[in-house]
Motif scaffolding. Structure first.
Motif, PDB file in Angstrom:
ATOM      1  N   VAL A  68       0.898  -1.243  -0.080  1.00  0.00           N
ATOM      2  CA  VAL A  68       0.130  -0.097   0.013  1.00  0.00           C
ATOM      3  C   VAL A  68       0.990   1.212  -0.011  1.00  0.00           C
ATOM      4  N   VAL A  69       0.849   2.102  -1.033  1.00  0.00           N
ATOM      5  CA  VAL A  69       1.593   3.030  -1.306  1.00  0.00           C
ATOM      6  C   VAL A  69       0.941   4.413  -1.399  1.00  0.00           C
ATOM      7  N   ASP A  70       1.659   5.651  -0.419  1.00  0.00           N
ATOM      8  CA  ASP A  70       1.268   6.898  -0.429  1.00  0.00           C
ATOM      9  C   ASP A  70       2.427   7.787  -0.773  1.00  0.00           C
ATOM     10  N   GLY A  71       2.237   8.233  -1.961  1.00  0.00           N
ATOM     11  CA  GLY A  71       3.287   8.957  -2.160  1.00  0.00           C
ATOM     12  C   GLY A  71       4.528   7.813  -2.417  1.00  0.00           C
ATOM     13  N   GLU A  72       5.806   8.338  -1.899  1.00  0.00           N
ATOM     14  CA  GLU A  72       6.840   7.423  -1.807  1.00  0.00           C
ATOM     15  C   GLU A  72       6.908   6.456  -0.400  1.00  0.00           C
ATOM     16  N   GLU A  73       5.803   6.586   0.208  1.00  0.00           N
ATOM     17  CA  GLU A  73       5.984   5.700   1.582  1.00  0.00           C
ATOM     18  C   GLU A  73       5.117   4.697   1.166  1.00  0.00           C
ATOM     19  N   ASP A  74       5.719   3.318   1.783  1.00  0.00           N
ATOM     20  CA  ASP A  74       4.977   2.078   1.844  1.00  0.00           C
ATOM     21  C   ASP A  74       4.152   2.039   3.399  1.00  0.00           C
ATOM     22  N   LEU A  75       2.791   2.098   3.140  1.00  0.00           N
ATOM     23  CA  LEU A  75       1.932   1.921   4.601  1.00  0.00           C
ATOM     24  C   LEU A  75       2.150   0.455   5.113  1.00  0.00           C
ATOM     25  N   ALA A  76       2.014  -0.529   4.169  1.00  0.00           N
ATOM     26  CA  ALA A  76       1.748  -1.911   4.720  1.00  0.00           C
ATOM     27  C   ALA A  76       2.233  -2.735   3.405  1.00  0.00           C
ATOM     28  N   ASP A  77       2.696  -3.958   3.695  1.00  0.00           N
ATOM     29  CA  ASP A  77       2.993  -4.800   2.677  1.00  0.00           C
ATOM     30  C   ASP A  77       2.543  -6.134   2.842  1.00  0.00           C
ATOM     31  N   GLY A  78       2.636  -7.210   1.873  1.00  0.00           N
ATOM     32  CA  GLY A  78       1.991  -8.332   1.980  1.00  0.00           C
ATOM     33  C   GLY A  78       2.356  -9.403   0.876  1.00  0.00           C
ATOM     34  N   LEU A  98      -5.514 -20.627  -0.315  1.00  0.00           N
ATOM     35  CA  LEU A  98      -4.705 -19.330  -0.320  1.00  0.00           C
ATOM     36  C   LEU A  98      -3.999 -19.121   0.978  1.00  0.00           C
ATOM     37  N   VAL A  99      -2.943 -18.437   0.926  1.00  0.00           N
ATOM     38  CA  VAL A  99      -1.887 -18.223   1.865  1.00  0.00           C
ATOM     39  C   VAL A  99      -1.433 -16.958   1.942  1.00  0.00           C
ATOM     40  N   THR A 100      -1.361 -16.154   3.170  1.00  0.00           N
ATOM     41  CA  THR A 100      -1.030 -14.900   3.258  1.00  0.00           C
ATOM     42  C   THR A 100      -0.179 -14.375   4.430  1.00  0.00           C
ATOM     43  N   LEU A 101       0.719 -13.459   4.026  1.00  0.00           N
ATOM     44  CA  LEU A 101       1.273 -12.779   5.004  1.00  0.00           C
ATOM     45  C   LEU A 101       1.066 -11.041   5.143  1.00  0.00           C
ATOM     46  N   VAL A 102       0.701 -10.572   6.026  1.00  0.00           N
ATOM     47  CA  VAL A 102       0.386  -9.098   5.869  1.00  0.00           C
ATOM     48  C   VAL A 102       1.125  -8.612   7.066  1.00  0.00           C
ATOM     49  N   ARG A 103       1.833  -7.515   6.944  1.00  0.00           N
ATOM     50  CA  ARG A 103       2.668  -6.622   7.936  1.00  0.00           C
ATOM     51  C   ARG A 103       2.549  -5.236   7.872  1.00  0.00           C
ATOM     52  N   ALA A 104       2.532  -4.673   8.884  1.00  0.00           N
ATOM     53  CA  ALA A 104       2.580  -3.188   8.921  1.00  0.00           C
ATOM     54  C   ALA A 104       3.198  -2.815  10.260  1.00  0.00           C
ATOM     55  N   GLU A 105       3.707  -1.387  10.382  1.00  0.00           N
ATOM     56  CA  GLU A 105       4.126  -0.703  11.399  1.00  0.00           C
ATOM     57  C   GLU A 105       3.214   0.081  12.358  1.00  0.00           C
ATOM     58  N   LEU A 106       3.208   0.080  13.462  1.00  0.00           N
ATOM     59  CA  LEU A 106       1.897   0.747  14.105  1.00  0.00           C
ATOM     60  C   LEU A 106       2.512   1.785  15.081  1.00  0.00           C
ATOM     61  N   GLU A 107       1.715   2.647  15.525  1.00  0.00           N
ATOM     62  CA  GLU A 107       1.910   3.521  16.515  1.00  0.00           C
ATOM     63  C   GLU A 107       2.051   2.737  17.926  1.00  0.00           C
ATOM     64  N   PRO A 158      10.758   4.169  19.282  1.00  0.00           N
ATOM     65  CA  PRO A 158      10.435   2.793  19.545  1.00  0.00           C
ATOM     66  C   PRO A 158       9.478   2.402  18.348  1.00  0.00           C
ATOM     67  N   ALA A 159       9.448   1.299  17.760  1.00  0.00           N
ATOM     68  CA  ALA A 159       8.609   0.855  16.811  1.00  0.00           C
ATOM     69  C   ALA A 159       8.021  -0.389  17.082  1.00  0.00           C
ATOM     70  N   SER A 160       6.638  -0.413  16.607  1.00  0.00           N
ATOM     71  CA  SER A 160       5.917  -1.574  16.961  1.00  0.00           C
ATOM     72  C   SER A 160       5.392  -2.218  15.694  1.00  0.00           C
ATOM     73  N   GLN A 161       5.263  -3.316  15.342  1.00  0.00           N
ATOM     74  CA  GLN A 161       4.729  -4.077  14.132  1.00  0.00           C
ATOM     75  C   GLN A 161       3.668  -5.013  14.458  1.00  0.00           C
ATOM     76  N   ILE A 162       2.587  -5.112  13.761  1.00  0.00           N
ATOM     77  CA  ILE A 162       1.676  -6.271  13.297  1.00  0.00           C
ATOM     78  C   ILE A 162       1.923  -7.223  12.199  1.00  0.00           C
ATOM     79  N   GLU A 163       1.655  -8.374  12.534  1.00  0.00           N
ATOM     80  CA  GLU A 163       1.815  -9.468  11.327  1.00  0.00           C
ATOM     81  C   GLU A 163       0.766 -10.424  11.329  1.00  0.00           C
ATOM     82  N   ILE A 164      -0.018 -10.714  10.294  1.00  0.00           N
ATOM     83  CA  ILE A 164      -1.109 -11.471  10.181  1.00  0.00           C
ATOM     84  C   ILE A 164      -0.519 -12.504   9.064  1.00  0.00           C
ATOM     85  N   ARG A 165      -0.341 -13.742   9.624  1.00  0.00           N
ATOM     86  CA  ARG A 165      -0.277 -14.968   8.833  1.00  0.00           C
ATOM     87  C   ARG A 165      -1.609 -15.885   8.679  1.00  0.00           C
ATOM     88  N   ALA A 166      -2.041 -16.145   7.677  1.00  0.00           N
ATOM     89  CA  ALA A 166      -3.164 -16.810   7.597  1.00  0.00           C
ATOM     90  C   ALA A 166      -3.520 -17.698   6.345  1.00  0.00           C
TER      91      ALA A 166
END
Length: 219
Positions: A68-78, A98-107, A158-166
């Motif tokens: 997911v791209v906003d300008g030159e910034e990637d907000l999430a990927d998968g 179907l197998v997926t990985l979704v990940r993003a950085e959170l506040e 500090p950085a926090s991440q979320i990752e969904i594997r399904a």
């Protein structure tokens, strides 16, 4: 990005051209399912490309990676992988998976929410249900992690991440082919939601998205 690869039933990986063409020897249902992935209409914030799939999960596989791209910034990927076993698979209860990985950085304050894993999983199932799709034999994990930096990196916040594997089994339609295009669109809905974008379609105003983060997750 890497060229698409199809894993044939004889166990030999076949590198495809940069256009991501599937081998003519692949079963017709698999080729139709891949064509539906290629023909899916997605939100303009999504950048997507074929990539090399895993080689030993099924006789045939096709994979996509997206951001997911906003300008030159990637907000999430998968990454989304379509698996196909013409003989069927007991654990899948079908011939496709179907197998997926979704990940993003959170506040950090959002990552501290104790209900976050349950909410993120409900976003996946909700994205499928919103498009009238079933997710048979669905399973997965939601993982959150925090990083603190020291020494030469101490100036980084500090950085926090979320990752969904399904993974889930898409319902097969006419000719034994699932509506993979709709499943891809639902997956992209999830990707945009975890990226903090507002819902695209009408009637989705009740969906709560994460606030936008500082940037993409490192590989």
């Amino acid at each position: 990005m890497a060229a698409a690869q199809v894993q044939r039933s004889d166990g030999a990986g076949e590198m495809e051209s940069s256009e991501g063409k599937v081998a003519d020897s692949a079963p017709l249902p698999f080729r139709a399912a891949v064509d539906a992935l290629r023909g899916a209409r997605l939100r303009p914030e999504i950048e997507i490309d074929p990539t090399r799939p895993p080689q030993r999960l099924a006789p045939h596989a096709y994979a996509l990676e997206a951001a997911v791209v906003d300008g030159e910034e990637d907000l999430a990927d998968g990454r989304l992988v379509l698996l196909h076993d013409p003989a069927g698979h007991d654990a899948w209860q079908g011939t496709f998976r179907l197998v997926t990985l979704v990940r993003a950085e959170l506040e950090p304050e959002m990552a501290a929410d104790p209900l976050l894993p349950e909410v993120c999983w409900s976003w996946l199932t909700g994205a499928l249900h919103a498009r009238g799709l079933s997710a048979g034999e669905a399973s997965g994990t939601v993982t959150r992690a925090g990083s603190h930096y020291f020494g030469g990196l101490a100036e980084r916040p500090p950085a926090s991440q979320i990752e969904i594997r399904a993974s889930w089994t898409p319902r097969e339609g006419s000719g034994g082919v699932p509506d993979t295009g709709a499943h891809l669109a639902a997956w992209c809905d999830l990707l945009c939601q975890i990226a903090g974008l507002p819902p695209a379609g009408p009637g989705d105003g009740s969906v709560v998205s994460l606030p936008q983060r500082r940037g993409p997750l490192s590989p």
